[in-house]
Design a protein around this motif. Structure first.
Motif, PDB file in Angstrom:
ATOM      1  N   SER A  19      38.081  33.809  53.749  1.00  0.00           N
ATOM      2  CA  SER A  19      38.814  34.908  54.543  1.00  0.00           C
ATOM      3  C   SER A  19      39.533  34.642  55.725  1.00  0.00           C
ATOM      4  N   VAL A  20      38.769  33.805  56.567  1.00  0.00           N
ATOM      5  CA  VAL A  20      39.162  33.469  57.977  1.00  0.00           C
ATOM      6  C   VAL A  20      39.533  32.081  58.224  1.00  0.00           C
ATOM      7  N   ILE A  21      38.761  31.174  58.122  1.00  0.00           N
ATOM      8  CA  ILE A  21      39.011  29.878  58.697  1.00  0.00           C
ATOM      9  C   ILE A  21      40.127  29.226  57.668  1.00  0.00           C
ATOM     10  N   LEU A  22      39.878  29.169  56.310  1.00  0.00           N
ATOM     11  CA  LEU A  22      41.023  28.557  55.688  1.00  0.00           C
ATOM     12  C   LEU A  22      42.397  29.150  55.868  1.00  0.00           C
ATOM     13  N   PRO A  23      42.243  30.514  55.738  1.00  0.00           N
ATOM     14  CA  PRO A  23      43.792  30.943  55.915  1.00  0.00           C
ATOM     15  C   PRO A  23      44.387  30.572  57.409  1.00  0.00           C
TER      16      PRO A  23
ATOM     17  N   ASN B  96      53.820  32.762  61.877  1.00  0.00           N
ATOM     18  CA  ASN B  96      52.500  32.522  61.204  1.00  0.00           C
ATOM     19  C   ASN B  96      51.351  31.675  61.835  1.00  0.00           C
ATOM     20  N   GLU B  97      51.751  30.847  62.712  1.00  0.00           N
ATOM     21  CA  GLU B  97      50.706  30.203  63.652  1.00  0.00           C
ATOM     22  C   GLU B  97      49.925  31.478  64.364  1.00  0.00           C
TER      23      GLU B  97
ATOM     24  N   LEU C 160      47.653  28.498  58.089  1.00  0.00           N
ATOM     25  CA  LEU C 160      48.917  29.348  59.148  1.00  0.00           C
ATOM     26  C   LEU C 160      49.295  28.508  60.269  1.00  0.00           C
ATOM     27  N   MET C 161      48.272  27.898  60.771  1.00  0.00           N
ATOM     28  CA  MET C 161      48.562  27.084  62.165  1.00  0.00           C
ATOM     29  C   MET C 161      48.939  25.722  62.002  1.00  0.00           C
TER      30      MET C 161
ATOM     31  N   ALA D 171      50.083  30.764  50.592  1.00  0.00           N
ATOM     32  CA  ALA D 171      48.961  30.127  50.519  1.00  0.00           C
ATOM     33  C   ALA D 171      47.736  30.641  51.305  1.00  0.00           C
ATOM     34  N   ALA D 172      48.064  30.893  52.543  1.00  0.00           N
ATOM     35  CA  ALA D 172      46.945  31.395  53.333  1.00  0.00           C
ATOM     36  C   ALA D 172      46.554  32.912  52.959  1.00  0.00           C
TER      37      ALA D 172
END
Length: 231
Positions: free
Chosen positions: A18-22, A183-184, A26-27, A43-44
């Motif tokens: 929920s936090v790291i992968l998205p 997104n970043e 995005l970045m 995707a995020a």
């Protein structure tokens, strides 16, 4: 007989999905040479959205907070994909915990106060024994006042979360929605929200639980080993 599987908390999996992968998507993957702005955002958002739906469907339990989380993800996606003014992101970030805090307060005027579901419920504590001991010590009324104070503390923790979410969104996300920079910044906000908001809120809830336990201990003489349900 209930055939639904038992839900076991998996905080590390929740954090990664929920936090790291998205945030990484995005970045790092939102550039035109990778997934693109819209592709990266979709995707995020697919990770927390898919994980939340999986949890809700598999364990077949209505979870109000999980539902709000899904709504939050969908709103974030809508803001980015439809290129709305990014002020709506800050409003949305503050609105979700505000709604939870208000629901917690309003629920105290119903037969099903949420503070009991969150802190004083039969899956965590031996509620029947505690009630019996409270009656024996003529402390039931005093304990109800303690539960009400705990309700105000919980609502206050969500007010803190709403305020910090708004400040963080306004501070970090300044680029127009629908751009790679947006997104970043959204990824950065997601990463920063964990140490700046989620962990402090968790500490607050632990402190409230400790306050509740201390109140029960003083009112009944029961120790923590006696209060908790024996697994």
């Amino acid at each position: 007989m209930n055939s639904s599987p038992t839900h076991k908390p998996r905080p590390m999996v929740d954090l990664i999905v929920s936090v790291i992968l998205p945030s990484v998507i995005l970045m790092k993957l939102s550039g035109d040479d990778r997934l693109g702005v819209s592709g990266g955002l979709i995707a995020a958002l697919a990770f927390p959205l898919g994980w939340g739906l999986f949890e809700l469907i598999k364990y077949k339990k209505f979870n109000f907070i999980a539902l709000l989380g899904l709504v939050s993800v969908l709103l974030t996606g809508s803001i980015g994909l439809f290129e709305l003014d990014n002020k709506w992101l800050a409003i949305k970030e503050a609105a979700i915990p505000s709604i939870i805090g208000i629901v917690v307060l309003v629920s105290t005027f119903t037969p099903y106060p949420l503070v009991r579901a969150l802190l004083f419920n039969a899956s965590i504590m031996d509620v029947d024994m505690i009630k019996q001991k409270l009656e024996e010590h003529n402390s039931t009324a005093a304990f109800e006042k303690t539960l009400m104070r705990a309700t105000y503390f919980i609502a206050g923790s969500f007010a803190f979360s709403a305020t910090m979410n708004y400040i963080l969104a306004k501070w970090i996300v300044t680029s127009p929605a629908g751009t790679e920079a947006f997104n970043e910044e959204l990824g950065q906000m997601t990463l920063y929200s964990y140490p700046m908001i989620a962990i402090p809120s968790m500490i607050m809830l632990m402190a409230i639980f400790y306050y509740l336990w201390r109140s029960i201990h003083k009112a009944t003489g029961l120790n923590i080993e006696d209060l908790l349900v024996k697994k």
